[in-house]
Design an enzyme around this catalytic site. Structure first.
Site, PDB file in Angstrom:
ATOM      1  CG  ASN A 161      -1.808   1.240   1.281  1.00  0.00           C
ATOM      2  OD1 ASN A 161      -1.409   2.335   0.887  1.00  0.00           O
ATOM      3  ND2 ASN A 161      -3.024   1.091   1.779  1.00  0.00           N
ATOM      4  CD  GLU A 217      -4.648   4.647   0.895  1.00  0.00           C
ATOM      5  OE1 GLU A 217      -5.199   5.676   1.318  1.00  0.00           O
ATOM      6  OE2 GLU A 217      -4.045   3.846   1.628  1.00  0.00           O
ATOM      7  CE1 TYR A 236      -6.776   0.716   1.392  1.00  0.00           C
ATOM      8  CE2 TYR A 236      -7.832   2.091  -0.262  1.00  0.00           C
ATOM      9  CZ  TYR A 236      -7.299   1.925   1.002  1.00  0.00           C
ATOM     10  OH  TYR A 236      -7.294   2.990   1.881  1.00  0.00           O
ATOM     11  CG  ASP A 281      -4.624  -1.790   3.600  1.00  0.00           C
ATOM     12  OD1 ASP A 281      -5.006  -2.443   4.590  1.00  0.00           O
ATOM     13  OD2 ASP A 281      -4.563  -0.549   3.583  1.00  0.00           O
ATOM     14  CG  ASN A 304      -8.093  -0.914   5.788  1.00  0.00           C
ATOM     15  OD1 ASN A 304      -7.377  -0.296   6.577  1.00  0.00           O
ATOM     16  ND2 ASN A 304      -8.417  -0.436   4.589  1.00  0.00           N
ATOM     17  CG  ASP A 349       0.420   5.155   5.827  1.00  0.00           C
ATOM     18  OD1 ASP A 349       0.522   4.768   4.634  1.00  0.00           O
ATOM     19  OD2 ASP A 349      -0.683   5.477   6.327  1.00  0.00           O
ATOM     20  CG  HIS A 350       0.273   0.573   4.476  1.00  0.00           C
ATOM     21  ND1 HIS A 350      -0.580  -0.427   4.901  1.00  0.00           N
ATOM     22  CD2 HIS A 350      -0.458   1.701   4.461  1.00  0.00           C
ATOM     23  CE1 HIS A 350      -1.783   0.085   5.125  1.00  0.00           C
ATOM     24  NE2 HIS A 350      -1.736   1.381   4.874  1.00  0.00           N
TER      25      HIS A 350
END
Length: 250
Positions: A8, A36, A105, A144, A146, A241-242
Site C-alpha cells: 500500500n 491506494e 484494497y 491491504d 484493513n 505509512d505501510h
C-alpha cells in the site's frame, strides 16, 4: 520460484518521489501489487521494462486505486468483483495457469465506524467472489485488508478493541475467510512472531518505536500452502505509512 510483492503506497506519485522505483527494480518481483495508488489514468507514466501494467482507478480523484505490474502474461484480467464498474478501484484479478492473483484494497470502516456496515456487506461479496475463483483453481489474495486479525497482529491490542480495523465484526470476517479454505502465509511460517507490523500511524516516533499493526497480507488457498517458500515483511522500506509484504512460491 515466483516472487510476489504487495505494498500500500498511500499515493504512488508521492512514493515515486521517495524511492519507489529503486525498491521496485531491486526487488526482482515477478508480480508487484499496489494499493491506494491515488491517481487517475495519465497522471503518471512509469517505464517498467519487462512488466505489463494493469490499473484499476477509482472514479474519485486522489482516492483508493490498485495496480499490478507483471512479468508474466496473464490468461485473463478482471477489474472489480461482480462487474467491471467497481467505482472505488479496489480489486484486480489476474488469471495464470496454476492460480488466480487477487489484489485488493479492502474498504476502511472509518474511525467513527460510519462505514462499518458497508465494509461488512463488501466483505460478504468479496468472500463469495474468492470462493467462486477457488472452485476453479487456487487463489493468491494480497493487499491491504484493513484488519489486524489477532491480538498478536498489533502493538496495543487491549486499548484498540472495538476500534476501526480491530472490531469483532472485521476480525470475524477475516476468520471466516481463513476458515473458507485460505492460509495466512506469514502466520503459516511465523505463527508466534511478535512485533511484525506493516502499518504505522504518522504520529511522531510511532514507526521508530514500532507501534504498528499487521493489516497487509498474502493469503493463499490451503492447497497452495505447501508451495510457500518464504513470506516476509519489509519494515525498513520507507515511502509510505505501510511497508511491503512478500511471498515466494515454489
Amino acid at each position: 520460484m515466483t516472487k510476489l510483492i504487495s505494498w500500500n503506497v498511500n499515493g504512488l506519485r508521492a512514493c515515486v518521489n521517495k524511492g519507489f522505483l529503486d525498491y521496485f527494480h531491486a526487488s526482482g518481483a515477478d508480480l508487484f501489487c499496489l494499493q491506494e495508488t491515488k491517481l487517475q489514468a495519465g497522471q503518471l507514466d512509469l517505464q517498467l521494462e519487462g512488466y505489463r501494467q494493469y490499473w484499476n482507478y477509482a472514479e474519485k480523484k486522489g482516492y483508493s486505486g490498485t495496480a499490478i505490474f507483471s512479468r508474466i502474461e496473464p490468461l485473463s484480467v478482471r477489474y472489480g468483483l461482480e462487474t467491471d464498474d467497481e467505482p472505488e478501484g479496489r480489486v484486480i484479478t489476474l488469471e495464470f495457469e496454476s492460480f488466480y492473483l487477487v489484489n485488493v484494497y479492502t474498504p476502511n470502516a472509518r474511525r467513527d465506524l460510519s462505514r462499518l456496515d458497508f465494509r461488512l456487506e463488501w466483505e460478504c461479496r468479496f468472500l463469495d467472489y474468492l470462493k467462486s475463483l477457488d472452485a476453479v483453481k487456487p487463489v493468491v489474495v494480497c493487499g491491504d485488508l484493513n484488519v489486524a486479525h489477532q491480538e498478536i497482529d498489533l502493538k496495543n491490542a487491549k486499548s484498540n478493541h472495538g476500534n476501526s480495523g480491530f472490531t469483532a465484526e472485521e476480525r470475524g470476517c477475516m476468520t471466516k475467510l481463513l476458515e473458507s479454505g485460505f492460509v495466512d502465509s506469514f502466520r503459516h511460517l511465523h505463527p508466534d512472531r511478535t512485533d511484525a507490523y506493516t502499518w504505522w500511524s504518522f504520529m511522531p516516533k510511532v514507526r521508530e518505536r514500532n507501534i504498528g499493526w499487521r493489516i497487509d497480507y498474502f493469503l493463499v488457498s490451503s492447497r497452495l500452502a505447501e508451495r510457500i517458500a518464504d513470506a516476509g515483511i519489509e519494515p525498513g522500506v520507507m515511502g509510505s505509512d505501510h511497508c511491503p509484504v512478500t511471498l515466494t512460491l515454489s
